[in-house]
Design a protein around this motif. Structure first.
Motif, PDB file in Angstrom:
ATOM      1  N   GLU A 106       5.354  -3.179 -10.938  1.00 49.97           N
ATOM      2  CA  GLU A 106       5.063  -1.742 -10.765  1.00 49.97           C
ATOM      3  C   GLU A 106       4.753  -1.086 -12.100  1.00 49.97           C
ATOM      4  OE1 GLU A 106       8.043   0.496  -8.703  1.00 49.97           O
ATOM      5  OE2 GLU A 106       7.724  -0.604  -6.840  1.00 49.97           O
ATOM      6  N   ASP A 107       5.472  -1.486 -13.144  1.00 46.50           N
ATOM      7  CA  ASP A 107       5.223  -0.914 -14.475  1.00 46.50           C
ATOM      8  C   ASP A 107       3.851  -1.342 -14.987  1.00 46.50           C
ATOM      9  OD1 ASP A 107       7.726   0.150 -14.362  1.00 46.50           O
ATOM     10  OD2 ASP A 107       8.668  -1.404 -15.600  1.00 46.50           O
ATOM     11  N   ILE A 108       3.491  -2.582 -14.700  1.00 47.62           N
ATOM     12  CA  ILE A 108       2.184  -3.084 -15.134  1.00 47.62           C
ATOM     13  C   ILE A 108       1.079  -2.297 -14.432  1.00 47.62           C
ATOM     14  CG2 ILE A 108       0.667  -5.107 -15.187  1.00 47.62           C
ATOM     15  CD1 ILE A 108       3.177  -5.244 -17.011  1.00 47.62           C
ATOM     16  N   VAL A 109       1.239  -2.118 -13.137  1.00 50.30           N
ATOM     17  CA  VAL A 109       0.238  -1.381 -12.359  1.00 50.30           C
ATOM     18  C   VAL A 109       0.126   0.057 -12.865  1.00 50.30           C
ATOM     19  CG1 VAL A 109      -0.357  -0.498 -10.073  1.00 50.30           C
ATOM     20  CG2 VAL A 109       0.571  -2.812 -10.315  1.00 50.30           C
ATOM     21  N   ALA A 110       1.261   0.690 -13.058  1.00 51.41           N
ATOM     22  CA  ALA A 110       1.251   2.088 -13.522  1.00 51.41           C
ATOM     23  C   ALA A 110       0.565   2.183 -14.878  1.00 51.41           C
ATOM     24  CB  ALA A 110       2.682   2.630 -13.604  1.00 51.41           C
ATOM     25  N   HIS A 111       0.850   1.214 -15.734  1.00 55.29           N
ATOM     26  CA  HIS A 111       0.249   1.222 -17.072  1.00 55.29           C
ATOM     27  C   HIS A 111      -1.267   1.044 -16.987  1.00 55.29           C
ATOM     28  CE1 HIS A 111       0.288   0.822 -21.407  1.00 55.29           C
ATOM     29  NE2 HIS A 111      -0.488  -0.246 -21.297  1.00 55.29           N
ATOM     30  N   GLU A 115      -4.102   3.628 -18.194  1.00 53.74           N
ATOM     31  CA  GLU A 115      -5.036   3.253 -19.268  1.00 53.74           C
ATOM     32  C   GLU A 115      -6.490   3.260 -18.799  1.00 53.74           C
ATOM     33  OE1 GLU A 115      -4.395   2.584 -22.588  1.00 53.74           O
ATOM     34  OE2 GLU A 115      -2.505   3.495 -21.977  1.00 53.74           O
ATOM     35  N   LEU A 116      -6.713   2.794 -17.583  1.00 49.88           N
ATOM     36  CA  LEU A 116      -8.090   2.648 -17.099  1.00 49.88           C
ATOM     37  C   LEU A 116      -8.560   3.856 -16.302  1.00 49.88           C
ATOM     38  CD1 LEU A 116      -7.926  -1.093 -15.927  1.00 49.88           C
ATOM     39  CD2 LEU A 116      -8.719  -0.194 -18.125  1.00 49.88           C
ATOM     40  N   GLY A 117      -7.609   4.658 -15.833  1.00 45.46           N
ATOM     41  CA  GLY A 117      -7.981   5.843 -15.049  1.00 45.46           C
ATOM     42  C   GLY A 117      -8.496   5.504 -13.656  1.00 45.46           C
ATOM     43  N   ILE A 118      -8.063   4.370 -13.139  1.00 45.23           N
ATOM     44  CA  ILE A 118      -8.470   3.980 -11.778  1.00 45.23           C
ATOM     45  C   ILE A 118      -7.254   3.469 -11.003  1.00 45.23           C
ATOM     46  CG2 ILE A 118     -10.880   3.422 -12.284  1.00 45.23           C
ATOM     47  CD1 ILE A 118     -10.040   0.470 -12.551  1.00 45.23           C
ATOM     48  N   LYS A 119      -7.424   3.413  -9.685  1.00 45.28           N
ATOM     49  CA  LYS A 119      -6.376   2.874  -8.808  1.00 45.28           C
ATOM     50  C   LYS A 119      -6.849   1.520  -8.283  1.00 45.28           C
ATOM     51  CE  LYS A 119      -3.871   6.764  -8.468  1.00 45.28           C
ATOM     52  NZ  LYS A 119      -2.521   6.839  -9.014  1.00 45.28           N
ATOM     53  N   PHE A 120      -5.950   0.863  -7.543  1.00 44.14           N
ATOM     54  CA  PHE A 120      -6.323  -0.407  -6.907  1.00 44.14           C
ATOM     55  C   PHE A 120      -7.583  -0.207  -6.061  1.00 44.14           C
ATOM     56  CE2 PHE A 120      -1.810  -2.247  -7.059  1.00 44.14           C
ATOM     57  CZ  PHE A 120      -2.167  -3.156  -8.050  1.00 44.14           C
ATOM     58  N   GLY A 121      -8.476  -1.150  -6.142  1.00 47.14           N
ATOM     59  CA  GLY A 121      -9.699  -1.098  -5.341  1.00 47.14           C
ATOM     60  C   GLY A 121     -10.816  -0.322  -6.015  1.00 47.14           C
ATOM     61  N   LYS A 128     -16.778  -1.704 -16.347  1.00 48.40           N
ATOM     62  CA  LYS A 128     -16.162  -2.777 -17.132  1.00 48.40           C
ATOM     63  C   LYS A 128     -14.969  -3.406 -16.404  1.00 48.40           C
ATOM     64  CE  LYS A 128     -14.586  -3.777 -21.811  1.00 48.40           C
ATOM     65  NZ  LYS A 128     -14.253  -3.246 -23.135  1.00 48.40           N
ATOM     66  N   PHE A 129     -14.152  -2.578 -15.737  1.00 45.12           N
ATOM     67  CA  PHE A 129     -12.942  -3.109 -15.103  1.00 45.12           C
ATOM     68  C   PHE A 129     -12.847  -2.725 -13.628  1.00 45.12           C
ATOM     69  CE2 PHE A 129     -11.713  -2.365 -19.576  1.00 45.12           C
ATOM     70  CZ  PHE A 129     -11.362  -3.668 -19.932  1.00 45.12           C
ATOM     71  N   ASN A 155       4.149 -13.275 -17.556  1.00 43.64           N
ATOM     72  CA  ASN A 155       5.223 -12.552 -18.267  1.00 43.64           C
ATOM     73  C   ASN A 155       4.680 -11.274 -18.909  1.00 43.64           C
ATOM     74  OD1 ASN A 155       7.323 -14.612 -17.809  1.00 43.64           O
ATOM     75  ND2 ASN A 155       5.991 -15.881 -19.071  1.00 43.64           N
ATOM     76  N   LEU A 156       3.948 -10.526 -18.118  1.00 44.79           N
ATOM     77  CA  LEU A 156       3.276  -9.327 -18.626  1.00 44.79           C
ATOM     78  C   LEU A 156       4.258  -8.212 -18.963  1.00 44.79           C
ATOM     79  CD1 LEU A 156       0.284  -9.151 -16.115  1.00 44.79           C
ATOM     80  CD2 LEU A 156       0.227  -9.934 -18.508  1.00 44.79           C
ATOM     81  N   THR A 157       3.904  -7.488 -19.991  1.00 46.94           N
ATOM     82  CA  THR A 157       4.573  -6.231 -20.337  1.00 46.94           C
ATOM     83  C   THR A 157       3.436  -5.241 -20.603  1.00 46.94           C
ATOM     84  OG1 THR A 157       4.515  -6.709 -22.704  1.00 46.94           O
ATOM     85  CG2 THR A 157       6.493  -7.435 -21.490  1.00 46.94           C
ATOM     86  N   PRO A 158       3.716  -3.958 -20.615  1.00 49.27           N
ATOM     87  CA  PRO A 158       2.648  -3.004 -20.932  1.00 49.27           C
ATOM     88  C   PRO A 158       2.011  -3.311 -22.285  1.00 49.27           C
ATOM     89  CG  PRO A 158       4.469  -1.854 -19.926  1.00 49.27           C
ATOM     90  CD  PRO A 158       4.938  -3.272 -20.141  1.00 49.27           C
ATOM     91  N   GLU A 159       2.826  -3.701 -23.270  1.00 47.55           N
ATOM     92  CA  GLU A 159       2.286  -4.007 -24.607  1.00 47.55           C
ATOM     93  C   GLU A 159       1.362  -5.222 -24.543  1.00 47.55           C
ATOM     94  OE1 GLU A 159       5.671  -3.676 -23.928  1.00 47.55           O
ATOM     95  OE2 GLU A 159       5.550  -1.559 -24.487  1.00 47.55           O
TER      96      GLU A 159
END
Ligand code: FES
Length: 169
Positions: A106-111, A115-121, A128-129, A155-159
């Motif tokens: 959830e933190d990864i998704v929120a980040h 950062e990208l200014g988009i939602k899923f889909g 670009k993304f 093992n993703l983190t926001p950083e």
């Protein structure tokens, strides 16, 4: 005579390179079971088309593999790796299934959304993304994880996510 020559519809739509790619998949199955190559064939055609499938391309695959178009549509709509509308240059497939959820997806998704200014889909305006939610990709031991192209990032983190994004051109 090659399969290509006997399929005028498919051969006028599919590139020579795509036909070669599909032929490679066809070598893995008995000649009377061409439809078994459908998943590989769709990936080949999708990659050649910038990451997504048109109805025309799916029909060409059906023609090439001598199977009903509806059977190809069923595969293309069932599996999350196929796209039926244009995607960005980099498709970020974020797993939100149980293991990844318990380890902070959830933190990864929120980040990423921030950062990208988009939602899923959705796809960024610069194309670009694309952000995509996916089910378990079988890398639960490295949760939370995402797939970009053929690569898994675990093992993703926001950083860590920022570092990955910065490396994508
Ligand atoms: S739950 Fe995310 S890879 Fe399995």
């Amino acid at each position: 005579m090659s399969t290509r020559m006997s399929k005028p519809n498919a051969s006028t739509i599919l590139s020579e390179e795509s036909c070669t790619g599909i032929d490679h998949w066809l070598t893995k199955y008995p000649s009377n079971q061409k439809q078994s190559a459908v998943m590989g064939a769709l990936m080949v055609v999708q990659e050649a088309n910038g990451g997504w499938l048109t109805t025309e391309l799916m029909d060409a695959v059906a023609d090439y593999l001598e199977m009903p178009p509806i059977a190809v549509y069923e595969v293309a709509t069932f599996y999350s790796m196929y796209e039926l509308k244009p995607v960005g240059k980099h498709k970020l497939c974020v797993c939100t299934n149980v293991s990844c959820m318990l380890r902070g997806s959830e933190d990864i998704v929120a980040h990423l959304e921030k950062e990208l200014g988009i939602k899923f889909g959705e796809t960024t305006s610069d194309k670009k993304f694309t952000l995509k939610e996916v089910e378990c990709l079988g890398a639960c031991g490295g949760a939370p994880m995402m797939q970009i192209g053929r690569e898994y990032h675990e093992n993703l983190t926001p950083e860590k996510m920022d570092e990955i994004l910065a490396k994508l051109d």
